[in-house]
Structure formats: structure tokens, C-alpha cells
Design a protein around this motif. Structure first.
Motif, PDB file in Angstrom:
ATOM      1  N   SER A  66      14.090  -6.481  23.011  1.00 31.36           N
ATOM      2  CA  SER A  66      12.807  -5.983  23.514  1.00 31.36           C
ATOM      3  C   SER A  66      12.253  -4.916  22.585  1.00 31.36           C
ATOM      4  O   SER A  66      12.917  -3.902  22.324  1.00 31.36           O
ATOM      5  N   LEU A  67      11.053  -5.160  22.078  1.00 34.34           N
ATOM      6  CA  LEU A  67      10.372  -4.147  21.282  1.00 34.34           C
ATOM      7  C   LEU A  67       9.816  -3.057  22.183  1.00 34.34           C
ATOM      8  O   LEU A  67       9.420  -3.322  23.327  1.00 34.34           O
ATOM      9  N   SER A  68       9.776  -1.848  21.664  1.00 37.92           N
ATOM     10  CA  SER A  68       9.092  -0.751  22.350  1.00 37.92           C
ATOM     11  C   SER A  68       7.621  -0.761  21.964  1.00 37.92           C
ATOM     12  O   SER A  68       7.229  -1.348  20.950  1.00 37.92           O
ATOM     13  N   ALA A  69       6.794  -0.108  22.759  1.00 41.89           N
ATOM     14  CA  ALA A  69       5.358  -0.066  22.486  1.00 41.89           C
ATOM     15  C   ALA A  69       5.103   0.396  21.061  1.00 41.89           C
ATOM     16  O   ALA A  69       5.691   1.388  20.601  1.00 41.89           O
ATOM     17  N   GLY A  70       4.248  -0.337  20.342  1.00 42.70           N
ATOM     18  CA  GLY A  70       3.903   0.011  18.974  1.00 42.70           C
ATOM     19  C   GLY A  70       4.832  -0.555  17.920  1.00 42.70           C
ATOM     20  O   GLY A  70       4.548  -0.448  16.728  1.00 42.70           O
ATOM     21  N   GLN A  71       5.940  -1.191  18.326  1.00 44.95           N
ATOM     22  CA  GLN A  71       6.871  -1.750  17.355  1.00 44.95           C
ATOM     23  C   GLN A  71       6.476  -3.172  16.970  1.00 44.95           C
ATOM     24  O   GLN A  71       5.665  -3.821  17.629  1.00 44.95           O
ATOM     25  N   SER A  72       7.093  -3.653  15.866  1.00 44.60           N
ATOM     26  CA  SER A  72       6.780  -4.982  15.358  1.00 44.60           C
ATOM     27  C   SER A  72       8.046  -5.700  14.921  1.00 44.60           C
ATOM     28  O   SER A  72       9.041  -5.082  14.545  1.00 44.60           O
ATOM     29  N   MET A  73       7.984  -7.041  14.956  1.00 41.26           N
ATOM     30  CA  MET A  73       9.064  -7.897  14.489  1.00 41.26           C
ATOM     31  C   MET A  73       8.441  -8.975  13.617  1.00 41.26           C
ATOM     32  O   MET A  73       7.455  -9.605  14.008  1.00 41.26           O
ATOM     33  N   CYS A  74       9.002  -9.185  12.430  1.00 40.41           N
ATOM     34  CA  CYS A  74       8.407 -10.116  11.475  1.00 40.41           C
ATOM     35  C   CYS A  74       9.415 -11.185  11.055  1.00 40.41           C
ATOM     36  O   CYS A  74      10.614 -10.930  10.965  1.00 40.41           O
ATOM     37  N   PHE A  75       8.880 -12.378  10.766  1.00 45.05           N
ATOM     38  CA  PHE A  75       9.695 -13.568  10.528  1.00 45.05           C
ATOM     39  C   PHE A  75       9.366 -14.179   9.172  1.00 45.05           C
ATOM     40  O   PHE A  75       8.236 -14.111   8.696  1.00 45.05           O
ATOM     41  N   THR A  76      10.383 -14.814   8.572  1.00 40.58           N
ATOM     42  CA  THR A  76      10.167 -15.633   7.383  1.00 40.58           C
ATOM     43  C   THR A  76      11.078 -16.854   7.460  1.00 40.58           C
ATOM     44  O   THR A  76      12.195 -16.782   7.992  1.00 40.58           O
ATOM     45  N   GLY A  77      10.581 -17.999   6.982  1.00 41.68           N
ATOM     46  CA  GLY A  77      11.374 -19.218   7.008  1.00 41.68           C
ATOM     47  C   GLY A  77      10.873 -20.201   8.044  1.00 41.68           C
ATOM     48  O   GLY A  77       9.723 -20.139   8.482  1.00 41.68           O
ATOM     49  N   SER A  78      11.737 -21.137   8.466  1.00 41.63           N
ATOM     50  CA  SER A  78      11.387 -22.174   9.427  1.00 41.63           C
ATOM     51  C   SER A  78      12.297 -22.067  10.640  1.00 41.63           C
ATOM     52  O   SER A  78      13.521 -21.959  10.507  1.00 41.63           O
ATOM     53  N   PHE A  79      11.693 -22.163  11.826  1.00 45.72           N
ATOM     54  CA  PHE A  79      12.428 -21.967  13.071  1.00 45.72           C
ATOM     55  C   PHE A  79      12.156 -23.123  14.021  1.00 45.72           C
ATOM     56  O   PHE A  79      11.014 -23.577  14.154  1.00 45.72           O
ATOM     57  N   ASP A  80      13.200 -23.597  14.693  1.00 41.22           N
ATOM     58  CA  ASP A  80      13.080 -24.674  15.671  1.00 41.22           C
ATOM     59  C   ASP A  80      13.656 -24.177  16.991  1.00 41.22           C
ATOM     60  O   ASP A  80      14.847 -23.893  17.094  1.00 41.22           O
TER      61      ASP A  80
END
Length: 261
Positions: A66-80
Motif C-alpha cells: 500500500s502506497l501512502s498519500a503522495g507516493q508513487s510506484m513505477c514499472f518497466t517490462g512486461s507483466f501478465d
């Protein structure tokens, strides 16, 4: 302009993310832009996840944090599979899910569920995703509000044609959903379906190409309940009319500045 959306636009400008098209690559650990990273090729779920060099690997791990308010999560690649957003932010500090490096592609090849699922969390932004195959591309339900979908490409969602949609919103409360930029292309069913009686969904600057065709009356924008307003969009080669009012009370409104090719 809605205050929450205005704050988001300022936030995206400050972190260097454009509103339209694929999110710009985020540099490595020397200039970090994200709080957490997920890399489908080089990541490992036992890592800390707080830098590109210590990225997590799976959607299961990402969905469990769970992200907190104002946080970010970033992805690279391929996901299924499915990215299930577990928590949101607030009106002044939304949580952000984006991409870095060469970007990220998402699908849910079971065709049993959405690629991105937001059930109850509010003030969530999905930015720069490429979604290619799922029952629904991005789905928000329950008490979710303040959802912003910016610069995403949703293409050939559910090509098997079993009534999947590019974007599906079904909130049970008074809610707002904003689609900003990006493109929805090549979907046999509806590009966007809204089924929330008290939901206002706005679309601004999005390209719609080659959608519809599952049935003779498949709509590009379909408000089964609630209201959709579309502005500054481009419609090209879609099977049905660009907008359609469903008889149970939904409304679809041309907000101006649209191009029909």
C-alpha cells in the motif's frame, strides 16, 4: 477545472511527466522519481523495491504494498496478471502508478479479470501504461473516486469479444473519473463503459480508433448510468457513433473541440 485535477496536473509537471503519450523514461538512482520500482526482468521480490537496482519483480508483490498519500510506484517490462491497487491517497496527494526505463506493458491473459483493478481506493492516478489484453483494461469500482487515467494506451483489450471494455467504471458513490490524453484502440467492445449513477467521467484529449464491432450497436462511449463528457478527442474508424445515451438514464455530452474522421 476541478481542484483535485488541477493539483494533479501541477504534480505531474513538477516530476516531469507529460500528460499525453507514454510517460518519459525515469532516470536511474541518481535522480529518482518514484518511491518504489517493479522490473519484470531484473527485479526480485525479496529486494527493497526502493531503487531501480533493487526493484521488485511481480504484480503480486506490487499489489500487496500500500502506497501512502503522495507516493508513487513505477514499472518497466512486461507483466501478465492483475495489478490490484490496495490503497489510495487524498485530494491533495494522490498515489501514482507509472512507468520508467523503456516503459511497461500489461495484460491479463486469462481474460477473466481486468489488468488494473481499483476497488474502493480513491485518488489514484494510472499514468503511461500500455495495456494490450484483458477482460477490462482499467476497472474502478466500489467507493473509488478521484481516479485519473493519464496518457495510457489501451489497445486490443479483449479481442475475443466477450463484452470487455477498455475502461470500466462502476462506482457506488458520488465519484469522479478523469481520462486525460492517451489512446484507446482496436477494442471489439466499448472503449469506455460507465455504470455509476452518481459518477461524472470526463475525457480530454484522448484518441479513439477502430473500436466497436462486437455487435451492431456497440458504442465507443457508453453511459449506462452516470454522465460522460468528452472534449478535444479524436475519433477515427470506430464501428459505431462516437457517443451514445443509454435509455436507463446515462448521458454522454460533446464538450467541444472534438475531431471526427
Amino acid at each position: 477545472m476541478d481542484k483535485q485535477l488541477a493539483r494533479l496536473l501541477v504534480f505531474l509537471f513538477l516530476v516531469g511527466l507529460p500528460l499525453f503519450g507514454q510517460m518519459s523514461p525515469i532516470p536511474g538512482s541518481d535522480t529518482p522519481k518514484c518511491n518504489y520500482y517493479v522490473d519484470s526482468v531484473n527485479g526480485n521480490d525479496t529486494h527493497a523495491g526502493t531503487a531501480p537496482t533493487t526493484a521488485w519483480q511481480t504484480l503480486t508483490k506490487a499489489s500487496g504494498h500500500s502506497l501512502s498519500a503522495g507516493q508513487s510506484m513505477c514499472f518497466t517490462g512486461s507483466f501478465d496478471g492483475q495489478l490490484a491497487v490496495p490503497a489510495g491517497g487524498n485530494s491533495s496527494s494522490p498515489v501514482l502508478y507509472g512507468v520508467y526505463g523503456s516503459g511497461a506493458t500489461f495484460k491479463n491473459s486469462t481474460l477473466a479479470a481486468s489488468a488494473v483493478y481499483i476497488y474502493n481506493p480513491s485518488y489514484v492516478t494510472i499514468q503511461g501504461f500500455r495495456i494490450v489484453y484483458a477482460r477490462y483494461g482499467i476497472e474502478s469500482r466500489g467507493t473509488s473516486t478521484g481516479i485519473v487515467l493519464a496518457g495510457n494506451l489501451l489497445t486490443q483489450i479483449n479481442p475475443a469479444g466477450t463484452s470487455g471494455f477498455g475502461i470500466y467504471s462502476h462506482s457506488t458513490v458520488t465519484a469522479t473519473v478523469s481520462v486525460v490524453g492517451g489512446a484507446i484502440t482496436g477494442n471489439l467492445a466499448n472503449a469506455i463503459l460507465l455504470n455509476g449513477a452518481s459518477t461524472t467521467l470526463t475525457v480530454n484529449g484522448t484518441q479513439f480508433t477502430g473500436n466497436g464491432g462486437e455487435t451492431a450497436t456497440t458504442q465507443v462511449l457508453y453511459a449506462q448510468a452516470g454522465s460522460i463528457t468528452y472534449s478535444n478527442c479524436t475519433f477515427s474508424g470506430n464501428h459505431y457513433s462516437p457517443a451514445y445515451n443509454f435509455v436507463t438514464g446515462g448521458t454522454v455530452t460533446d464538450g467541444g473541440g472534438n475531431t471526427f474522421e
